[in-house]
Design a protein around this motif. Sequence first.
Motif, PDB file in Angstrom:
ATOM      1  N   LEU A 257      21.285 -30.971 -49.616  1.00 14.78           N
ATOM      2  CA  LEU A 257      19.988 -31.451 -49.136  1.00 14.78           C
ATOM      3  C   LEU A 257      19.570 -32.661 -49.970  1.00 14.78           C
ATOM      4  N   THR A 258      19.302 -33.785 -49.299  1.00 16.91           N
ATOM      5  CA  THR A 258      18.977 -35.023 -50.008  1.00 16.91           C
ATOM      6  C   THR A 258      17.742 -35.663 -49.393  1.00 16.91           C
ATOM      7  N   PRO A 259      16.587 -35.572 -50.056  1.00 13.03           N
ATOM      8  CA  PRO A 259      15.377 -36.202 -49.522  1.00 13.03           C
ATOM      9  C   PRO A 259      15.457 -37.729 -49.552  1.00 13.03           C
ATOM     10  N   PHE A 260      14.770 -38.339 -48.622  1.00 17.83           N
ATOM     11  CA  PHE A 260      14.627 -39.784 -48.522  1.00 17.83           C
ATOM     12  C   PHE A 260      15.962 -40.528 -48.582  1.00 17.83           C
ATOM     13  N   PRO A 261      16.878 -40.183 -47.691  1.00 19.55           N
ATOM     14  CA  PRO A 261      18.167 -40.890 -47.680  1.00 19.55           C
ATOM     15  C   PRO A 261      17.990 -42.344 -47.265  1.00 19.55           C
ATOM     16  N   GLU A 262      18.916 -43.174 -47.668  1.00 21.69           N
ATOM     17  CA  GLU A 262      18.866 -44.602 -47.344  1.00 21.69           C
ATOM     18  C   GLU A 262      20.146 -45.015 -46.630  1.00 21.69           C
ATOM     19  N   ASP A 263      20.066 -46.154 -45.951  1.00 26.03           N
ATOM     20  CA  ASP A 263      21.223 -46.741 -45.269  1.00 26.03           C
ATOM     21  C   ASP A 263      21.847 -45.746 -44.294  1.00 26.03           C
ATOM     22  N   ILE A 264      21.030 -45.201 -43.397  1.00 25.28           N
ATOM     23  CA  ILE A 264      21.529 -44.185 -42.465  1.00 25.28           C
ATOM     24  C   ILE A 264      21.633 -44.690 -41.030  1.00 25.28           C
ATOM     25  N   PHE A 265      21.248 -45.941 -40.765  1.00 25.36           N
ATOM     26  CA  PHE A 265      21.316 -46.489 -39.411  1.00 25.36           C
ATOM     27  C   PHE A 265      22.447 -47.515 -39.310  1.00 25.36           C
ATOM     28  N   VAL A 266      23.067 -47.592 -38.139  1.00 23.41           N
ATOM     29  CA  VAL A 266      24.157 -48.550 -37.945  1.00 23.41           C
ATOM     30  C   VAL A 266      23.616 -49.970 -38.087  1.00 23.41           C
ATOM     31  N   THR A 267      24.467 -50.872 -38.530  1.00 24.36           N
ATOM     32  CA  THR A 267      24.023 -52.239 -38.827  1.00 24.36           C
ATOM     33  C   THR A 267      23.558 -52.987 -37.583  1.00 24.36           C
ATOM     34  N   GLU A 268      24.087 -52.611 -36.410  1.00 22.93           N
ATOM     35  CA  GLU A 268      23.695 -53.332 -35.193  1.00 22.93           C
ATOM     36  C   GLU A 268      22.345 -52.890 -34.643  1.00 22.93           C
ATOM     37  N   GLN A 269      21.724 -51.899 -35.277  1.00 26.17           N
ATOM     38  CA  GLN A 269      20.385 -51.465 -34.868  1.00 26.17           C
ATOM     39  C   GLN A 269      19.445 -51.438 -36.084  1.00 26.17           C
ATOM     40  N   PRO A 270      19.262 -52.570 -36.750  1.00 29.26           N
ATOM     41  CA  PRO A 270      18.420 -52.585 -37.956  1.00 29.26           C
ATOM     42  C   PRO A 270      16.960 -52.258 -37.669  1.00 29.26           C
ATOM     43  N   TRP A 271      16.541 -52.438 -36.417  1.00 29.14           N
ATOM     44  CA  TRP A 271      15.156 -52.178 -36.023  1.00 29.14           C
ATOM     45  C   TRP A 271      14.788 -50.700 -36.040  1.00 29.14           C
ATOM     46  N   LEU A 272      15.780 -49.814 -36.123  1.00 31.35           N
ATOM     47  CA  LEU A 272      15.472 -48.389 -36.107  1.00 31.35           C
ATOM     48  C   LEU A 272      14.545 -47.982 -37.252  1.00 31.35           C
TER      49      LEU A 272
ATOM     50  N   LEU B   1      11.534 -42.709 -39.608  1.00 27.81           N
ATOM     51  CA  LEU B   1      11.518 -42.603 -41.066  1.00 27.81           C
ATOM     52  C   LEU B   1      12.427 -41.465 -41.526  1.00 27.81           C
ATOM     53  N   PRO B   2      13.439 -41.742 -42.340  1.00 26.53           N
ATOM     54  CA  PRO B   2      14.365 -40.691 -42.810  1.00 26.53           C
ATOM     55  C   PRO B   2      13.687 -39.772 -43.827  1.00 26.53           C
ATOM     56  N   LEU B   3      13.623 -38.493 -43.512  1.00 27.94           N
ATOM     57  CA  LEU B   3      12.951 -37.535 -44.385  1.00 27.94           C
ATOM     58  C   LEU B   3      13.917 -36.842 -45.338  1.00 27.94           C
ATOM     59  N   ILE B   4      14.950 -36.229 -44.788  1.00 30.43           N
ATOM     60  CA  ILE B   4      15.893 -35.476 -45.618  1.00 30.43           C
ATOM     61  C   ILE B   4      17.229 -35.363 -44.895  1.00 30.43           C
ATOM     62  N   SER B   5      18.312 -35.475 -45.642  1.00 31.24           N
ATOM     63  CA  SER B   5      19.663 -35.306 -45.096  1.00 31.24           C
ATOM     64  C   SER B   5      20.142 -33.883 -45.341  1.00 31.24           C
ATOM     65  N   VAL B   6      20.920 -33.382 -44.376  1.00 28.19           N
ATOM     66  CA  VAL B   6      21.439 -32.021 -44.440  1.00 28.19           C
ATOM     67  C   VAL B   6      22.948 -32.061 -44.232  1.00 28.19           C
ATOM     68  N   ASP B   7      23.693 -31.618 -45.227  1.00 25.34           N
ATOM     69  CA  ASP B   7      25.141 -31.444 -45.052  1.00 25.34           C
ATOM     70  C   ASP B   7      25.352 -30.171 -44.245  1.00 25.34           C
ATOM     71  N   LEU B   8      25.979 -30.298 -43.082  1.00 24.65           N
ATOM     72  CA  LEU B   8      26.103 -29.161 -42.178  1.00 24.65           C
ATOM     73  C   LEU B   8      27.076 -28.093 -42.682  1.00 24.65           C
ATOM     74  N   GLY B   9      27.725 -28.365 -43.805  1.00 30.51           N
ATOM     75  CA  GLY B   9      28.508 -27.316 -44.446  1.00 30.51           C
ATOM     76  C   GLY B   9      27.639 -26.148 -44.889  1.00 30.51           C
ATOM     77  N   LEU B  10      26.335 -26.381 -45.029  1.00 32.22           N
ATOM     78  CA  LEU B  10      25.413 -25.290 -45.338  1.00 32.22           C
ATOM     79  C   LEU B  10      25.303 -24.298 -44.186  1.00 32.22           C
ATOM     80  N   LEU B  11      25.570 -24.786 -42.964  1.00 37.49           N
ATOM     81  CA  LEU B  11      25.430 -23.963 -41.778  1.00 37.49           C
ATOM     82  C   LEU B  11      26.763 -23.416 -41.293  1.00 37.49           C
TER      83      LEU B  11
END
Length: 242
Positions: free
Chosen positions: A20-35, A40-50
């Motif tokens: 679990l990683t709060p406030f992840p960065e650089d999560i959008f593809v470069t061709e959609q910088p407007w995202l 707003l990225p809140l938290i990342s979840v490694d699905l290995g937890l599930l």
Amino acid sequence: MENNKTNFCEEETSELKTGLTPFPEDIFVTEQPWLSNYLLPLISVDLGLLRNDLAGTVVHVLNPTEPAEGIIGEQTTNFHNEFCAENWIALELTPDNKYRFLGNENYFLSAPIHKDDVDEDFTEHIKTIHENYQKVKSKYQLKKQLLPWQDDNPQYFLDRLSGEMWYGNWTNTSPIPPAFEMNIDEEGDDLSNDGISISYKGNEFIYVAEVSGYNYCGSGADSILMFYEPINRIVLFTYDWT
């Protein structure tokens, strides 16, 4: 066939664990910088937890900056498609765990094309939610807690992680986009226990997590719900307003 499922399920996550990683960065593809203007990225979840077989697949909970009132996509129906509609958005997860939006930028009311259709209150809302997000992020970096309000009132990183889909307002606020199918077992004894299924081309989504937008931004949906379809690597979001 072994599906590598775990029995992991957690409510009210107050302590972070590996994956679990709060406030992840650089999560959008470069061709959609407007995202980053709209989500707003809140938290990342490694699905290995599930699920053990999904270890290393990392999804990211997103809080939309809109709506100010109503529901997201409500005023931009001309820009809906098979993946994005009122109260539903979908993204593709790339092999390097970045998001590609499966809709048009103009789906978002704060996109430049709609500048003549919004009022000052809406513009102020967008500005405020970005500012609140940055304030909470800065406090997290200092104190490792989510503090959207008082410093003695930390919020949960997630309200729920894994488990079964639950019946709520999100199931009938707006129809699911046509690319997907949602079934509700209305004859079942307990809709909160495996009574709901969502699929894409016959492949089932798994319920990943939910959290209130308030926890990270001081405002937003009461519950942001995130689902993942592993075969096509699609992440689906909807929002519960209670």
